[in-house]
Design a protein around this motif. Sequence first.
Motif, PDB file in Angstrom:
ATOM      1  N   ASP A   1       0.779  -1.097   0.045  1.00 13.99           N
ATOM      2  CA  ASP A   1      -0.058   0.029   0.031  1.00 13.99           C
ATOM      3  C   ASP A   1       0.900   1.249  -0.020  1.00 13.99           C
ATOM      4  O   ASP A   1       0.346   2.437  -0.108  1.00 13.99           O
ATOM      5  CB  ASP A   1      -0.913  -0.045   1.233  1.00 13.99           C
ATOM      6  CG  ASP A   1      -0.314  -0.030   2.445  1.00 13.99           C
ATOM      7  OD1 ASP A   1       0.739   0.039   2.653  1.00 13.99           O
ATOM      8  OD2 ASP A   1      -1.028  -0.303   3.655  1.00 13.99           O
ATOM      9  N   GLY A   2       2.231   0.948   0.175  1.00  5.89           N
ATOM     10  CA  GLY A   2       3.146   2.397  -0.150  1.00  5.89           C
ATOM     11  C   GLY A   2       3.728   2.455  -1.185  1.00  5.89           C
ATOM     12  O   GLY A   2       4.591   3.372  -1.376  1.00  5.89           O
ATOM     13  N   GLY A   3       3.615   1.456  -2.495  1.00  5.30           N
ATOM     14  CA  GLY A   3       4.451   1.507  -3.386  1.00  5.30           C
ATOM     15  C   GLY A   3       4.432   0.243  -4.182  1.00  5.30           C
ATOM     16  O   GLY A   3       3.740  -0.787  -3.899  1.00  5.30           O
ATOM     17  N   VAL A   4       5.026   0.245  -5.316  1.00  6.92           N
ATOM     18  CA  VAL A   4       5.091  -0.806  -6.322  1.00  6.92           C
ATOM     19  C   VAL A   4       6.658  -0.742  -6.893  1.00  6.92           C
ATOM     20  O   VAL A   4       7.154   0.306  -7.163  1.00  6.92           O
ATOM     21  CB  VAL A   4       4.133  -0.702  -7.581  1.00  6.92           C
ATOM     22  CG1 VAL A   4       4.542  -1.826  -8.512  1.00  6.92           C
ATOM     23  CG2 VAL A   4       2.658  -0.954  -7.154  1.00  6.92           C
ATOM     24  N   ARG A   5       7.332  -1.935  -6.915  1.00  6.11           N
ATOM     25  CA  ARG A   5       8.608  -1.830  -7.485  1.00  6.11           C
ATOM     26  C   ARG A   5       8.677  -3.195  -8.340  1.00  6.11           C
ATOM     27  O   ARG A   5       8.137  -4.315  -8.261  1.00  6.11           O
ATOM     28  CB  ARG A   5       9.696  -2.378  -6.345  1.00  6.11           C
ATOM     29  CG  ARG A   5      10.912  -2.282  -7.164  1.00  6.11           C
ATOM     30  CD  ARG A   5      12.101  -2.014  -5.990  1.00  6.11           C
ATOM     31  NE  ARG A   5      12.040  -2.863  -4.784  1.00  6.11           N
ATOM     32  CZ  ARG A   5      12.792  -2.542  -3.899  1.00  6.11           C
ATOM     33  NH1 ARG A   5      13.462  -1.312  -3.530  1.00  6.11           N
ATOM     34  NH2 ARG A   5      12.753  -3.136  -2.576  1.00  6.11           N
ATOM     35  N   ALA A   6       8.925  -2.920  -9.756  1.00  4.04           N
ATOM     36  CA  ALA A   6       8.872  -3.984 -10.676  1.00  4.04           C
ATOM     37  C   ALA A   6      10.460  -4.239 -10.956  1.00  4.04           C
ATOM     38  O   ALA A   6      11.339  -3.332 -11.479  1.00  4.04           O
ATOM     39  CB  ALA A   6       8.492  -3.573 -12.002  1.00  4.04           C
TER      40      ALA A   6
ATOM     41  N   TRP B   1       4.557   6.032  -2.638  1.00  2.00           N
ATOM     42  CA  TRP B   1       3.804   7.293  -1.995  1.00  2.00           C
ATOM     43  C   TRP B   1       3.545   7.094  -0.597  1.00  2.00           C
ATOM     44  O   TRP B   1       3.694   6.145   0.041  1.00  2.00           O
ATOM     45  CB  TRP B   1       2.716   7.160  -3.058  1.00  2.00           C
ATOM     46  CG  TRP B   1       1.842   5.959  -3.144  1.00  2.00           C
ATOM     47  CD1 TRP B   1       1.162   5.393  -1.956  1.00  2.00           C
ATOM     48  CD2 TRP B   1       1.763   5.093  -3.874  1.00  2.00           C
ATOM     49  NE1 TRP B   1       0.978   4.159  -2.355  1.00  2.00           N
ATOM     50  CE2 TRP B   1       1.221   3.863  -3.572  1.00  2.00           C
ATOM     51  CE3 TRP B   1       2.529   4.828  -5.334  1.00  2.00           C
ATOM     52  CZ2 TRP B   1       0.928   2.608  -4.241  1.00  2.00           C
ATOM     53  CZ3 TRP B   1       2.413   3.381  -6.109  1.00  2.00           C
ATOM     54  CH2 TRP B   1       1.653   2.627  -5.660  1.00  2.00           C
ATOM     55  N   ARG B   2       2.935   8.206  -0.087  1.00  4.80           N
ATOM     56  CA  ARG B   2       2.410   8.151   1.228  1.00  4.80           C
ATOM     57  C   ARG B   2       0.981   9.028   1.333  1.00  4.80           C
ATOM     58  O   ARG B   2       0.718   9.575   0.278  1.00  4.80           O
ATOM     59  CB  ARG B   2       3.239   9.096   2.180  1.00  4.80           C
ATOM     60  CG  ARG B   2       4.663   8.709   2.506  1.00  4.80           C
ATOM     61  CD  ARG B   2       5.370   9.471   3.273  1.00  4.80           C
ATOM     62  NE  ARG B   2       6.762   9.044   3.637  1.00  4.80           N
ATOM     63  CZ  ARG B   2       7.061   8.198   4.677  1.00  4.80           C
ATOM     64  NH1 ARG B   2       5.999   7.783   5.350  1.00  4.80           N
ATOM     65  NH2 ARG B   2       8.469   7.597   4.846  1.00  4.80           N
TER      66      ARG B   2
ATOM     67  N   SER C   1      -4.751   3.403  -2.034  1.00  7.70           N
ATOM     68  CA  SER C   1      -3.489   2.515  -2.532  1.00  7.70           C
ATOM     69  C   SER C   1      -3.967   1.858  -3.873  1.00  7.70           C
ATOM     70  O   SER C   1      -3.196   1.559  -4.722  1.00  7.70           O
ATOM     71  CB  SER C   1      -3.166   1.573  -1.453  1.00  7.70           C
ATOM     72  OG  SER C   1      -2.549   2.245  -0.277  1.00  7.70           O
ATOM     73  N   LEU C   2      -5.378   1.270  -3.862  1.00  3.72           N
ATOM     74  CA  LEU C   2      -5.572   0.421  -4.969  1.00  3.72           C
ATOM     75  C   LEU C   2      -5.340   1.228  -6.085  1.00  3.72           C
ATOM     76  O   LEU C   2      -5.042   0.709  -7.144  1.00  3.72           O
ATOM     77  CB  LEU C   2      -7.160  -0.063  -4.845  1.00  3.72           C
ATOM     78  CG  LEU C   2      -7.569  -0.685  -6.064  1.00  3.72           C
ATOM     79  CD1 LEU C   2      -6.536  -2.100  -6.226  1.00  3.72           C
ATOM     80  CD2 LEU C   2      -9.166  -1.213  -5.827  1.00  3.72           C
TER      81      LEU C   2
END
Length: 275
Positions: free
Chosen positions: A26-31, A49-50, A56-57
């Motif tokens: 819910d605080g970010g995505v890493r690929a 993000w904060r 978050s979705l």
Amino acid sequence: MDLNITTPHPDISDHSRWRLQLTVGDGGVRANFYDAAAGRLFTYLEKSWRGDPADSLRKIEDAIYEDPAILDDYTTGILIRPSRMIFVPDSRLGAESAEEDAGELLSLVDASDALDVWSESLGCGFTAVFSTPAGVRDFLSRTFPTEDVHLALRPMLGHVLLKERGPGRKMWVHLDAGTLDVVAAADGFPVLINTREYQEAADAAYYIVHALRAIGFDAAGTDVRLSGREELRKELMPMLRRHMDCVSAALLPTCINQAIAQGASLCEALNTIAP
């Protein structure tokens, strides 16, 4: 403010060679993309993000939909960074009511009505029960046709509790830029498993020392190992050595250290290119 990071990357057009790894929370995505045959992993995209977890979705969807490569037909694995998590003995979840039991247990640490409930046996006698914002699970299952979806800490747990198994009290701390993962074990039995945010090295040191004392591990008899980017470890280690007798850098294969230096977490590296 959102933080978006992209890095130069090699040609990833060969789908038979490159695989996609997503870490979602819910605080970010890493690929990350990785070539298992070559033992190589690099961070392709990172967005953090904060803000309100209820948003978050939408942010996860936007981060993934904005880059066509992430949606391309790669073999994909997903690691989940949960909002909340607890660990319970496998026997605590009944076979016929496991989902209901998991939801009741999770309500002890996550009172939100808008959440997805996950559970995963960790192979060490415990099951992780954890949450993500409502809708994340359905979005991931619709978007990525894969069953390779796990709690993000699972690879680290497997490494610490199985490969590093042995007598005595041990604590392993992995440092990312803004979070630390910690696994503490006594004679191979897990005592503490957690992910914690920190702002500065002093914050991380305070939490580690406090956590050690809270679980009853003595400073003289606990083997504390640190992994993460070298600059973070060098800043933190002297602080910890003021309070602990045995603090050292974790010994990891070169390919794992290289992936961490490129921005991957220990869990991501272990989950993809560990020998």
